[in-house]
Motif scaffolding. Structure first.
Motif, PDB file in Angstrom:
ATOM      1  N   LEU A  45       0.897  -0.979   0.091  1.00 10.66           N
ATOM      2  CA  LEU A  45      -0.055   0.026  -0.079  1.00 10.66           C
ATOM      3  C   LEU A  45       0.841   1.253   0.015  1.00 10.66           C
ATOM      4  O   LEU A  45       0.592   2.281  -0.769  1.00 10.66           O
ATOM      5  CB  LEU A  45      -0.943  -0.131   1.115  1.00 10.66           C
ATOM      6  N   LYS A  46       1.770   1.315   0.971  1.00 12.71           N
ATOM      7  CA  LYS A  46       2.662   2.341   0.843  1.00 12.71           C
ATOM      8  C   LYS A  46       3.569   2.584  -0.289  1.00 12.71           C
ATOM      9  O   LYS A  46       3.441   3.908  -0.925  1.00 12.71           O
ATOM     10  CB  LYS A  46       3.916   2.142   1.841  1.00 12.71           C
ATOM     11  N   TYR A  47       3.963   1.655  -1.073  1.00 15.96           N
ATOM     12  CA  TYR A  47       4.705   1.840  -2.250  1.00 15.96           C
ATOM     13  C   TYR A  47       3.942   2.035  -3.618  1.00 15.96           C
ATOM     14  O   TYR A  47       4.412   2.870  -4.310  1.00 15.96           O
ATOM     15  CB  TYR A  47       5.807   0.765  -2.511  1.00 15.96           C
ATOM     16  N   THR A  48       2.721   1.553  -3.481  1.00 19.51           N
ATOM     17  CA  THR A  48       1.776   1.791  -4.529  1.00 19.51           C
ATOM     18  C   THR A  48       1.167   3.396  -4.386  1.00 19.51           C
ATOM     19  O   THR A  48       1.134   3.892  -5.464  1.00 19.51           O
ATOM     20  CB  THR A  48       0.386   0.981  -4.291  1.00 19.51           C
ATOM     21  N   THR A  49       1.245   3.799  -3.260  1.00 28.68           N
ATOM     22  CA  THR A  49       0.810   5.346  -2.974  1.00 28.68           C
ATOM     23  C   THR A  49       1.993   6.157  -3.493  1.00 28.68           C
ATOM     24  O   THR A  49       1.799   7.138  -4.158  1.00 28.68           O
ATOM     25  CB  THR A  49       0.593   5.497  -1.743  1.00 28.68           C
ATOM     26  N   GLN A  50       3.160   5.782  -3.060  1.00 21.42           N
ATOM     27  CA  GLN A  50       4.490   6.621  -3.556  1.00 21.42           C
ATOM     28  C   GLN A  50       4.380   6.585  -5.174  1.00 21.42           C
ATOM     29  O   GLN A  50       4.903   7.517  -5.750  1.00 21.42           O
ATOM     30  CB  GLN A  50       5.628   5.884  -3.118  1.00 21.42           C
ATOM     31  N   ILE A  51       4.264   5.337  -5.665  1.00 16.30           N
ATOM     32  CA  ILE A  51       4.303   5.325  -7.101  1.00 16.30           C
ATOM     33  C   ILE A  51       3.409   6.209  -7.791  1.00 16.30           C
ATOM     34  O   ILE A  51       3.441   6.714  -8.678  1.00 16.30           O
ATOM     35  CB  ILE A  51       4.333   3.701  -7.522  1.00 16.30           C
ATOM     36  N   ALA A  52       2.095   5.852  -7.280  1.00 17.99           N
ATOM     37  CA  ALA A  52       0.903   6.911  -7.813  1.00 17.99           C
ATOM     38  C   ALA A  52       1.341   8.460  -7.676  1.00 17.99           C
ATOM     39  O   ALA A  52       1.350   9.207  -8.569  1.00 17.99           O
ATOM     40  CB  ALA A  52      -0.240   6.518  -7.222  1.00 17.99           C
ATOM     41  N   GLN A  53       1.752   8.730  -6.625  1.00 19.21           N
ATOM     42  CA  GLN A  53       2.448  10.172  -6.250  1.00 19.21           C
ATOM     43  C   GLN A  53       3.452  10.775  -7.454  1.00 19.21           C
ATOM     44  O   GLN A  53       3.585  11.479  -7.749  1.00 19.21           O
ATOM     45  CB  GLN A  53       2.814  10.478  -5.024  1.00 19.21           C
ATOM     46  N   MET A  54       4.432   9.443  -7.569  1.00 20.28           N
ATOM     47  CA  MET A  54       5.625   9.868  -8.412  1.00 20.28           C
ATOM     48  C   MET A  54       5.051  10.013  -9.910  1.00 20.28           C
ATOM     49  O   MET A  54       5.401  10.980 -10.563  1.00 20.28           O
ATOM     50  CB  MET A  54       6.519   8.610  -8.403  1.00 20.28           C
ATOM     51  N   LYS A  55       4.028   9.166 -10.419  1.00 17.98           N
ATOM     52  CA  LYS A  55       3.203   9.275 -11.598  1.00 17.98           C
ATOM     53  C   LYS A  55       2.869  10.536 -11.638  1.00 17.98           C
ATOM     54  O   LYS A  55       2.882  11.304 -12.928  1.00 17.98           O
ATOM     55  CB  LYS A  55       2.391   8.251 -11.812  1.00 17.98           C
ATOM     56  N   ALA A  56       2.001  11.009 -10.867  1.00 15.95           N
ATOM     57  CA  ALA A  56       1.233  12.259 -10.794  1.00 15.95           C
ATOM     58  C   ALA A  56       2.210  13.355 -10.872  1.00 15.95           C
ATOM     59  O   ALA A  56       2.165  14.221 -11.732  1.00 15.95           O
ATOM     60  CB  ALA A  56       0.384  12.423  -9.597  1.00 15.95           C
ATOM     61  N   ASP A  57       3.279  13.486 -10.084  1.00 16.43           N
ATOM     62  CA  ASP A  57       4.256  14.321 -10.239  1.00 16.43           C
ATOM     63  C   ASP A  57       4.876  14.598 -11.529  1.00 16.43           C
ATOM     64  O   ASP A  57       5.222  15.460 -12.115  1.00 16.43           O
ATOM     65  CB  ASP A  57       5.355  14.304  -9.091  1.00 16.43           C
ATOM     66  N   ALA A  58       5.246  13.382 -12.173  1.00 12.53           N
ATOM     67  CA  ALA A  58       5.966  13.112 -13.496  1.00 12.53           C
ATOM     68  C   ALA A  58       4.809  13.803 -14.589  1.00 12.53           C
ATOM     69  O   ALA A  58       5.328  14.654 -15.559  1.00 12.53           O
ATOM     70  CB  ALA A  58       6.226  11.983 -13.860  1.00 12.53           C
ATOM     71  N   ALA A  59       3.563  13.537 -14.491  1.00  8.72           N
ATOM     72  CA  ALA A  59       2.544  14.123 -15.415  1.00  8.72           C
ATOM     73  C   ALA A  59       2.638  15.800 -15.173  1.00  8.72           C
ATOM     74  O   ALA A  59       2.513  16.432 -16.205  1.00  8.72           O
ATOM     75  CB  ALA A  59       1.379  13.378 -15.292  1.00  8.72           C
ATOM     76  N   THR A  60       2.657  15.915 -14.061  1.00  2.72           N
ATOM     77  CA  THR A  60       2.444  17.772 -13.917  1.00  2.72           C
ATOM     78  C   THR A  60       4.012  18.075 -14.398  1.00  2.72           C
ATOM     79  O   THR A  60       3.698  19.356 -14.960  1.00  2.72           O
ATOM     80  CB  THR A  60       2.368  17.803 -12.237  1.00  2.72           C
ATOM     81  N   ALA A  61       4.818  17.803 -13.824  1.00  2.22           N
ATOM     82  CA  ALA A  61       6.331  18.131 -14.558  1.00  2.22           C
ATOM     83  C   ALA A  61       6.254  18.110 -16.209  1.00  2.22           C
ATOM     84  O   ALA A  61       6.658  19.037 -16.729  1.00  2.22           O
ATOM     85  CB  ALA A  61       7.631  17.523 -14.010  1.00  2.22           C
ATOM     86  N   ARG A  62       5.402  17.188 -16.763  1.00  2.78           N
ATOM     87  CA  ARG A  62       5.557  16.829 -17.858  1.00  2.78           C
ATOM     88  C   ARG A  62       4.774  18.120 -18.812  1.00  2.78           C
ATOM     89  O   ARG A  62       5.164  18.906 -19.679  1.00  2.78           O
ATOM     90  CB  ARG A  62       5.264  15.625 -18.559  1.00  2.78           C
TER      91      ARG A  62
END
Length: 128
Positions: A45-62
């Motif tokens: 659960l922790k790492y799934t949340t972290q990965i989802a946050q990283m994907k969202a951050d990457a999409a925002t940065a893009r």
């Protein structure tokens, strides 16, 4: 408890101790398996949340980078359009000056003479 198990197992105390040891090991193993599974579930659960946050951050940065590039491209296009307009204005002014000098050259009464007159020299100096 050992005496009851030894009677059930035909009087062997060693077999009774073996059964007790197996039951204790099974209890510890079960407890470990449940705790271990819960730990993995929490980590998942922790790492799934972290990965989802990283994907969202990457999409925002893009999206931000695309917006920045579009703004830079639009600014460059505007600057280029201004330079082209300035160059066109300079070309028009130069064309007008050429036409004016040609008109003056055709109207010059000394145009056919072998030497340059004062008006011809003035026209040449305007070109410089």
């Amino acid at each position: 408890m050992i005496s009851i198990l030894s009677k059930l197992l035909g009087g062997s105390k060693l077999a009774a101790w073996a059964v007790v040891a197996l039951l204790v090991a099974a209890a510890f193993g079960g407890t470990y398996a449940i705790a271990d599974h819960r730990g993995y579930a929490r980590a998942e659960l922790k790492y799934t949340t972290q990965i989802a946050q990283m994907k969202a951050d990457a999409a925002t940065a893009r999206a931000n980078e695309i917006e920045r590039q579009n703004a830079a491209n639009n600014a460059a296009k505007q600057a280029e359009a201004k330079r082209i307009a300035d160059m066109q204005a300079d070309a028009d002014a130069l064309q007008h000056q050429i036409e004016e000098l040609q008109r003056e050259a055709h109207q010059d009464p000394d145009a056919g003479k072998p030497a340059l007159g004062a008006s011809s020299v003035q026209r040449i100096n305007k070109i410089r």
